[in-house]
Structure formats: structure tokens, C-alpha cells
Design an enzyme around this catalytic site. Sequence first.
Site, mmCIF file in Angstrom:
data_model
loop_
_atom_site.group_PDB
_atom_site.id
_atom_site.type_symbol
_atom_site.label_atom_id
_atom_site.label_comp_id
_atom_site.label_asym_id
_atom_site.label_seq_id
_atom_site.Cartn_x
_atom_site.Cartn_y
_atom_site.Cartn_z
ATOM 1 N N HIS A 541 0.830 -1.207 0.000
ATOM 2 C CA HIS A 541 0.000 0.000 0.000
ATOM 3 C C HIS A 541 0.866 1.259 0.000
ATOM 4 O O HIS A 541 0.605 2.202 0.733
ATOM 5 C CB HIS A 541 -0.912 0.011 1.231
ATOM 6 C CG HIS A 541 -1.979 -1.040 1.205
ATOM 7 N ND1 HIS A 541 -2.742 -1.360 2.297
ATOM 8 C CD2 HIS A 541 -2.414 -1.836 0.203
ATOM 9 C CE1 HIS A 541 -3.606 -2.332 1.980
ATOM 10 N NE2 HIS A 541 -3.420 -2.631 0.713
HETATM 11 C C1 LIG Z 1 0.165 -7.785 -4.353
HETATM 12 C C2 LIG Z 1 -0.731 -6.627 -4.076
HETATM 13 C C3 LIG Z 1 -1.916 -6.817 -3.375
HETATM 14 C C4 LIG Z 1 -2.764 -5.751 -3.104
HETATM 15 N N1 LIG Z 1 -3.990 -5.984 -2.566
HETATM 16 C C5 LIG Z 1 -4.894 -4.983 -2.512
HETATM 17 C C6 LIG Z 1 -6.249 -5.236 -2.181
HETATM 18 O O1 LIG Z 1 -6.663 -6.379 -1.950
HETATM 19 N N2 LIG Z 1 -7.112 -4.182 -2.123
HETATM 20 C C7 LIG Z 1 -6.712 -2.909 -2.371
HETATM 21 O O2 LIG Z 1 -7.530 -1.999 -2.260
HETATM 22 N N3 LIG Z 1 -5.421 -2.643 -2.696
HETATM 23 C C8 LIG Z 1 -4.520 -3.644 -2.823
HETATM 24 N N4 LIG Z 1 -3.258 -3.392 -3.237
HETATM 25 C C9 LIG Z 1 -2.832 -1.993 -3.421
HETATM 26 C C10 LIG Z 1 -3.312 -1.332 -4.711
HETATM 27 O O3 LIG Z 1 -3.370 -2.248 -5.771
HETATM 28 C C11 LIG Z 1 -2.380 -0.157 -5.032
HETATM 29 O O4 LIG Z 1 -2.421 0.761 -3.965
HETATM 30 C C12 LIG Z 1 -2.773 0.573 -6.316
HETATM 31 O O5 LIG Z 1 -2.745 -0.309 -7.402
HETATM 32 C C13 LIG Z 1 -1.828 1.741 -6.595
HETATM 33 O O6 LIG Z 1 -2.271 2.407 -7.744
HETATM 34 P P1 LIG Z 1 -1.369 3.473 -8.504
HETATM 35 O O7 LIG Z 1 -2.113 3.896 -9.706
HETATM 36 O O8 LIG Z 1 -0.899 4.495 -7.542
HETATM 37 O O9 LIG Z 1 -0.047 2.659 -8.947
HETATM 38 P P2 LIG Z 1 0.082 1.298 -9.747
HETATM 39 O O10 LIG Z 1 -1.218 0.629 -9.899
HETATM 40 O O11 LIG Z 1 1.209 0.545 -9.120
HETATM 41 O O12 LIG Z 1 0.509 1.762 -11.211
HETATM 42 C C14 LIG Z 1 1.775 2.193 -11.571
HETATM 43 C C15 LIG Z 1 2.076 1.660 -12.972
HETATM 44 O O13 LIG Z 1 3.213 2.340 -13.500
HETATM 45 C C16 LIG Z 1 4.061 1.407 -14.152
HETATM 46 N N5 LIG Z 1 5.393 1.984 -14.135
HETATM 47 C C17 LIG Z 1 6.256 2.103 -13.085
HETATM 48 N N6 LIG Z 1 7.374 2.754 -13.467
HETATM 49 C C18 LIG Z 1 7.194 3.063 -14.782
HETATM 50 C C19 LIG Z 1 7.983 3.754 -15.742
HETATM 51 N N7 LIG Z 1 9.194 4.271 -15.434
HETATM 52 N N8 LIG Z 1 7.502 3.886 -16.995
HETATM 53 C C20 LIG Z 1 6.278 3.374 -17.343
HETATM 54 N N9 LIG Z 1 5.504 2.696 -16.474
HETATM 55 C C21 LIG Z 1 5.951 2.572 -15.211
HETATM 56 C C22 LIG Z 1 3.891 0.126 -13.368
HETATM 57 O O14 LIG Z 1 4.252 -0.987 -14.171
HETATM 58 C C23 LIG Z 1 2.416 0.175 -13.001
HETATM 59 O O15 LIG Z 1 1.609 -0.459 -13.974
HETATM 60 C C24 LIG Z 1 -2.389 -4.437 -3.512
HETATM 61 C C25 LIG Z 1 -1.212 -4.236 -4.229
HETATM 62 C C26 LIG Z 1 -0.395 -5.317 -4.531
HETATM 63 C C27 LIG Z 1 0.869 -5.078 -5.320
#
Ligand SMILES: Cc1cc2nc3c(=O)[nH]c(=O)nc-3n(C[C@H](O)[C@H](O)[C@H](O)COP(=O)(O)OP(=O)(O)OC[C@H]3O[C@@H](n4cnc5c(N)ncnc54)[C@H](O)[C@@H]3O)c2cc1C
Length: 615
Positions: A541
Site C-alpha cells: 500500500h
Molecule cells: C500484491 C498486491 C496486493 C494488493 N492488494 C490490494 C487489495 O486487496 N485491495 C486494495 O484496495 N489494494 C490492494 N493493493 C494496493 C493497490 O493495488 C495499489 O495501492 C494501487 O494499485 C496503486 O495504484 P497506482 O495507480 O498508484 O499505482 P500502480 O497501480 O502501481 O501503477 C503504476 C504503474 O506504472 C508502471 N510503471 C512504473 N514505473 C514506470 C515507468 N518508469 N515507466 C512506465 N511505467 C511505469 C507500473 O508498471 C504500473 O503499472 C495491492 C497491491 C499489490 C501489489
Amino acid sequence: MPLYNTLPQDLGEVDVIIAGGGSAGCIVAGRLAAADTTLHVLLVEGGRDNYNVPSVVHAALGPQNLLPENKMAIFYKTVREDQLAGREMVVPSGGVLGGGSSINVGLYTRAQRSDYDAWDMPGWSAEELWPYLKKLETYHGDGKPEHHGFEGPVHISDGGFRPHKLVNDILEAAQAMGYPEINDLQDLESNNGFSRWLRTVSPEGRRQDSAHTFIHPLLRDGKHPNLHVLVEHQVVRVLFDDEKRASGVELVINRTHQERSKQVKQVVKARKMVVVSAGALGSPSILERSGVGKPEVLAGAGVQLVADVPGVGHDYQDHNLIMTPYLASLEPEDTCDDIFSGRITVEQALKDGNKKLGWNGTDIASKIRPKDEDIAAMGPKFQAAWDRDFKDNPNKPLMFTGCFAGSFGGSPTYGPGEFITVADFTMYPYSRGHMHITGPDVDDPLDFRLNFFSDEDDTDIKQLMWGYKNSREIMRRSAFYRGEHAPHHPVFPPGSKAGLVKLDAPLFEGDRSTVRNLEYSAEDDRVIEEHLRKVVVTTWHSLGTNKMAPLNKMGVVDKDLSVYGVERLKVVDLSIAPGNVGGNTNNTAMMIGEKGADIIAKELGIVLSSSGALT
Ligand SMILES: Cc1cc2nc3c(=O)[nH]c(=O)nc-3n(C[C@H](O)[C@H](O)[C@H](O)COP(=O)(O)OP(=O)(O)OC[C@H]3O[C@@H](n4cnc5c(N)ncnc54)[C@H](O)[C@@H]3O)c2cc1C
């Protein structure tokens, strides 16, 4: 279908570039591209395409995404952390189109009202965020209709499977510990109870990740040639013109997925805006490589300064998690073990239309607070923290406790129904870490520190100690409880009144209230503390590394998610969260995506649909 894994030669310039296609980024790209088909949007994702990948679509196969060989996650490694028993920690994060939403456990959890209010930014109070929370979802659960949405792309349901006997047993055990069942713990108001948890899974059992809900429909409807998705490419940095306006991005092929014989960098220009959405662990590095950050960090990494924004990469937050298995006498059909252990093959499950494929194993969870006597038992420093930050805010939980039906991760050697695993995580840890670059390239090592359990008053470790003791009491009041799975519990000294047990029958006959709490000595507490330092892990998270706050308070973006010191550059992902939230974080990331899309649309003069529907 404009999804590429090689940059097309004629894609040298678009209107908006989104760097990172995760939970939030896909929503920004999908909403903007759907609202204005003359706007050319390029979503650049470091990971592979996720379309119909079985481990994405079927929640029960989710743990496969954490196997490094499957290349679905990015494994961010920390420095050695002495306060965590000298461990080098690993934080897996979504590394595929859809980001975390493609690989996460799928628990549908909203933040609490007071979380958003505490962010203290104009336009971001809970009241003002309601429309975005509703817009993204089509809700199939209990609760009041005014708290949910019914037209959005993301279906929220029980996924079509629940082990009711197990669920009712845990609810009764929790009730015996004073925690009532609450119908809808996701209405931003309710707190201090257990609930039948919903999932970001449709009633038909398909995962509702941001890419399958906001991107793939547009890529396939033949009406959105303006949406371009480039996978398997990493954004190295954002480029600026002489006026410090974001003018494009520099990309490289992601070595994890394709050969990159030499460091060939490609450039795509953005006519209107660049949006960084690479997650709380990916976005600060992109900003720092672009010259936006703390001057000392950039100088150390050999990057020229563009904007002095010291908050970049600062104040990393997560929740602190322990996963503790208990011995159980569960019905084999009530656990995930058959799928996790391979007793049922995926092929067979698919052939049989096995509803467990849409199951994440977690049906019961909670947002809970300690009782007065528990708080006092944790000592005066803890009491002071409680009195300051929790006591007068009943909306604020201390702990998430949830039950996973089986042994998380599974093993062919485990008997069916032999285990249940409790997940406890602290909602508002006080410790803060950091994430910085050490060089200008995407492959340069990162300076990442979790810093769990580093707060001066040891409040964080005490919170988790309470979580362990409290959830153990709940387990002891369940009918399936047969003791503790010793390898994953503290090693209590001989003669301890809190010693581990192995039983043939429940601890009660008929009346659960006859079970008495265990007593822990000071030595027992010392042993638990030692254990927690060895076993605490990330809750996945990560947030807060590009805070939305005033610049002089280590903020990186303003209320419109614009990065300080430059123009035409936004950050839209969990890195902007200025404070932690009382629950799992995917829903908050999606809400930030919806709100970010709205802010950007207004600035570009685009009208987004007011209903949740994508087109
Ligand atoms: C294993 C796991 C279990 C989880 N379980 C839950 C759950 O049950 N319920 C819940 O609510 N939350 C859960 N979470 C947390 C939730 O999924 C995250 O908080 C959320 O996905 C974050 O969203 P975001 O858009 O900030 O980043 P992310 O969804 O991480 O998106 C970032 C994206 O950017 C890409 N990226 C990174 N660097 C670069 C770059 N330099 N160039 C291009 N692309 C790049 C990555 O590949 C990724 O696709 C879990 C997370 C994980 C990993």
C-alpha cells in the site's frame, strides 16, 4: 487496435502522455480518450499487456502474479533495515498494464471520511470526493444506495462465491470479542466492526482491474483510434522546453520484457500535458530523473536541476502487515487450498466453471479500534498518541484484521482445510521512509527505505502487537480453531501463559463467551516484539512520495495535481496522497484517477460524462 509493444515511427507527437498505466493511470487515459476522440492520448506502461491473462482475470490465481518468473510485478528492494532484524525488504508493486489493480488481492475497501478531510486540500474533502467514489463503480453489495454508484465500469461484488459457514463462524467469534457485524463498512462513516467483504470482481467472477474496465473496451470498440497504449516501455524522464513546460517524455524498452542491446532512448512529444502515474514507488524516480526534486539528491545522482522540490520521494508510507496462520478444522471446500496447492488444476477449474476462480479467499475483514484497557496496557506513550490522534475521532480505525481462508501462498504438503491465515495491518503507522534515485537511468539502483518501526515512541510496533493479540483472541473464539501454526508465531518461553497450543476440539462448548483472554508477561511481549521485527512486511500500500501539500510543507503537487516549479506536468496516482487511509488503497488510487481525469479535462476544455459510463 492501437496497443503496441514497439513505438510506431509515426507516433512522434500526441496531445497528452500518461507515464504509467496502473490503477489511476488507466482511468485518466480511458476517461480523456473516451470524452474527446480528437484528443490523442498515449499511455506508456512499463509492463506487458494484461488482456485476458488468466492470473489477472481469475482472482484466485492472483498469487501467481507475485512469482518473479511471471514478470507481472516490479520488486522494489530496500536497503538493509537494522530495525527489521537486518532484513533487506522487497515491496512488490504492479508491473503490468492495470498496475496494482491487475495483480492485487482484490479487496474492495474505501478510506474513511476523516482520512480525506485530514488531507486538508481544497476540492479534496470527503464530501467533495463522493461523486468520484460513486462514478467509478457498479455496486452489487449491501448498504444504502446513496453511498454507492451503479453506472461505473468497475463492478463490486462477492464474485459469486462465499464460504458461508466459515464466514458466520468468524463473525460470531468477532462478536464475542465485542465487534459487531456491520453491513457496509465502506460508507466512509462506519467503523469498529467486521463485515462480509466485497471484491473488485464482477458477479460473474472476473477481476475488475483498471485496464479491463477503462482501456480494453476502448481499444476494441473501433471508435477510439485516439487512444494509444505502448506497453513494455519505461519512461526515463519528462522533457521540458525553455519555459520549464513539460514537452514530452524519453522512453526505453523495458529489459524485463524485451531485448535492449544498448541504451536506445526514444522521444515522444506532448502538445498539451504530461501526466506521471507510475505509482508511489515509480513516480518519484521519474520526477527526479527529470530534474525535479531535492537538489542534493539530484546532484548525487548526476541529474541537472530543473525545479527545487525537496518533497519528491520523501515521506514514504505503507501499512505494516503480518500474516499469521492458525491450525483449523475447516471444510476443504471452504478454503482456497485446493487451487493454491494444485490439487485442482486451473484447467480443471475452468472446465468445471468452478466459482472459486473468482474468489480471493478473503470474505471477512474489519476496521477496528482497541478497547480502553488495551490502550492503557500499551503504556503511557501509546496512550498519548491515542489521545492525540484517535480518541476524539471515532471514524478512525487502528487496525485492519481480515481472514484468508487457507494458507496464503499454499503448499502441496498442507492438508485440505488445515489452516486459516489472519492478516493484520496498522492503518496509520507513524514511521516514514523514502524513495530516491542514485543515477540518471531506469536501471540505476534506487535508494529505498521502508523504515517501518522507526518511530521514536515505538508506537508502530505496539499497534501491531495489539493486532496480533487481538486477532489471536478472535481465532480462539472460532469453532474451527485448533491452535497456532508454530513456525509463524512468536516463540514464547517455557511456562508462558500465552504458549502456543495444538487442539483436537474448539476451546468452547456452545458459548463462546466462556473463553478467557490469554495473559502475556513482559517477557512474552519482548518475544512478540522480536517476532514482529522479523515478520512484518509491506501491505503493498505504498503512498505519499509526491505529496499534495504546500511546497513549504514538503508538497510536490498542488490541489490540481500540478507539479511545483514547472508547467503542464501532473502527478496522478497514490504518490500524491498526503496522509494515510484507513483501508486497502486501490479504491483511493482509482478515486485519484477519476478526480485527476476531471481536473485535466476541465483544464483542456473537455467535458467528461457525468454518469459513470465510459462512453
Ligand atoms: C500484491 C498486491 C496486493 C494488493 N492488494 C490490494 C487489495 O486487496 N485491495 C486494495 O484496495 N489494494 C490492494 N493493493 C494496493 C493497490 O493495488 C495499489 O495501492 C494501487 O494499485 C496503486 O495504484 P497506482 O495507480 O498508484 O499505482 P500502480 O497501480 O502501481 O501503477 C503504476 C504503474 O506504472 C508502471 N510503471 C512504473 N514505473 C514506470 C515507468 N518508469 N515507466 C512506465 N511505467 C511505469 C507500473 O508498471 C504500473 O503499472 C495491492 C497491491 C499489490 C501489489
